[in-house]
Enzyme design. Sequence first.
Site, mmCIF file in Angstrom:
data_model
loop_
_atom_site.group_PDB
_atom_site.id
_atom_site.type_symbol
_atom_site.label_atom_id
_atom_site.label_comp_id
_atom_site.label_asym_id
_atom_site.label_seq_id
_atom_site.Cartn_x
_atom_site.Cartn_y
_atom_site.Cartn_z
ATOM 1 N N ASN A 1 2.700 10.533 6.254
ATOM 2 C CA ASN A 1 3.790 11.236 5.581
ATOM 3 C C ASN A 1 4.746 10.293 4.852
ATOM 4 O O ASN A 1 5.641 10.751 4.143
ATOM 5 C CB ASN A 1 4.597 12.071 6.573
ATOM 6 N N TYR B 1 7.922 -6.429 17.325
ATOM 7 C CA TYR B 1 7.172 -5.709 16.292
ATOM 8 C C TYR B 1 5.951 -6.513 15.849
ATOM 9 O O TYR B 1 4.831 -5.992 15.795
ATOM 10 C CB TYR B 1 8.057 -5.415 15.086
ATOM 11 N N GLY C 1 5.464 5.842 3.326
ATOM 12 C CA GLY C 1 5.091 4.448 3.192
ATOM 13 C C GLY C 1 3.638 4.223 2.826
ATOM 14 O O GLY C 1 3.040 4.952 2.038
ATOM 15 N N ILE C 2 3.057 3.175 3.413
ATOM 16 C CA ILE C 2 1.661 2.826 3.143
ATOM 17 C C ILE C 2 0.745 4.000 3.455
ATOM 18 O O ILE C 2 -0.196 4.293 2.721
ATOM 19 C CB ILE C 2 1.243 1.602 3.991
ATOM 20 N N GLY C 3 1.022 4.684 4.567
ATOM 21 C CA GLY C 3 0.179 5.810 4.963
ATOM 22 C C GLY C 3 0.164 6.911 3.929
ATOM 23 O O GLY C 3 -0.890 7.499 3.648
ATOM 24 N N GLY D 1 0.528 8.642 10.469
ATOM 25 C CA GLY D 1 1.719 8.257 9.721
ATOM 26 C C GLY D 1 1.538 8.420 8.227
ATOM 27 O O GLY D 1 2.127 7.677 7.430
#
Length: 316
Positions: free
Chosen positions: A29, A181, A31-33, A27
């Site tokens: 691509n 979640y 946000g945090i990633g 991930g």
Amino acid sequence: MSSASRSRPWDVRRLPSAEERNFLVTGGNAGIGYFAAEQLATTGALVVIGSRNPAKADAALASIRSRVPGARVRHLYLDLADLPSLKTAADSLDLGRLDAVVHNAGVALDDPPRRRTKDGHELMFGTNHLGHYALTRWLAPLLSAAPAGRVVTVGSFAARSERLDLDDLQSTRDYRPKRTYGRSKLAQMCFGFELDRRLRAVGSTVLSVVAHPGGALDSLTPPRPPVSTTTPGERLRGLPAALMVQGKDAGAWPVVRAVLDSEVQGGQLWGPRVFGLRGRPRREPVPAHMADPAVAAQLWAAGAELTGTDPQFGFR
């Protein structure tokens, strides 16, 4: 390591060199990633962005290259919601070793209906937990080949208030998106701590570390168009929240430290310094419900059954 290097404070803006090391960020691509990948790229390491969306991955790679001269970054097609594809993805890394994997990718749904992965699992639990569980199995040989491989699992502050229902891990009886979640992130964190116990039991050199970003808002995040953009109005409205939370660039700091800091040990939890919500990274106490070995053993067995993988994982 010299006494001077041991006492030097961690500087989030002056990261140690990691040349000739290989990192995978799932991930990566957005946000945090994305910010973890951008920060890791400044160390000289090869950073592989795992993403199921080639267009978004290409945008992220272009953004990193524009900000990090000479960045060594590339894309790996990775769909954590498609379990049979994960061995092929791991094989296609085409690396002799993997120094760290950051288990960051995730799905967060706010509203019903309950959705499922290609394999029939509830989407958030199936992607966030089961996908990373199975991926770790297929990455085990590459992580074991590194001198000191690491598995860094990205949890969430939302997991603190949740408890796993071992009889209904996939929320088939009572589906509430936000709770599902939070439980999927709790499952990830339990997995990270249990993985380290199992790695120690077999004498592996691989470490498993858990990190979380605290409170990280888009409105407080510096723009990275086209990866992420915020309007001046959005940034202005987000300013009062900066007293308690931060942007996603700062949210990546505990993750990056968990990957790079030579003093980090397996089984630790890293998060932001101020109330676990904002600030520079620090080690945190592990909440008891995340480290319960009995719960973790049942979760591990369920993961092996649901993903069809060898519960021993093959680490050495």
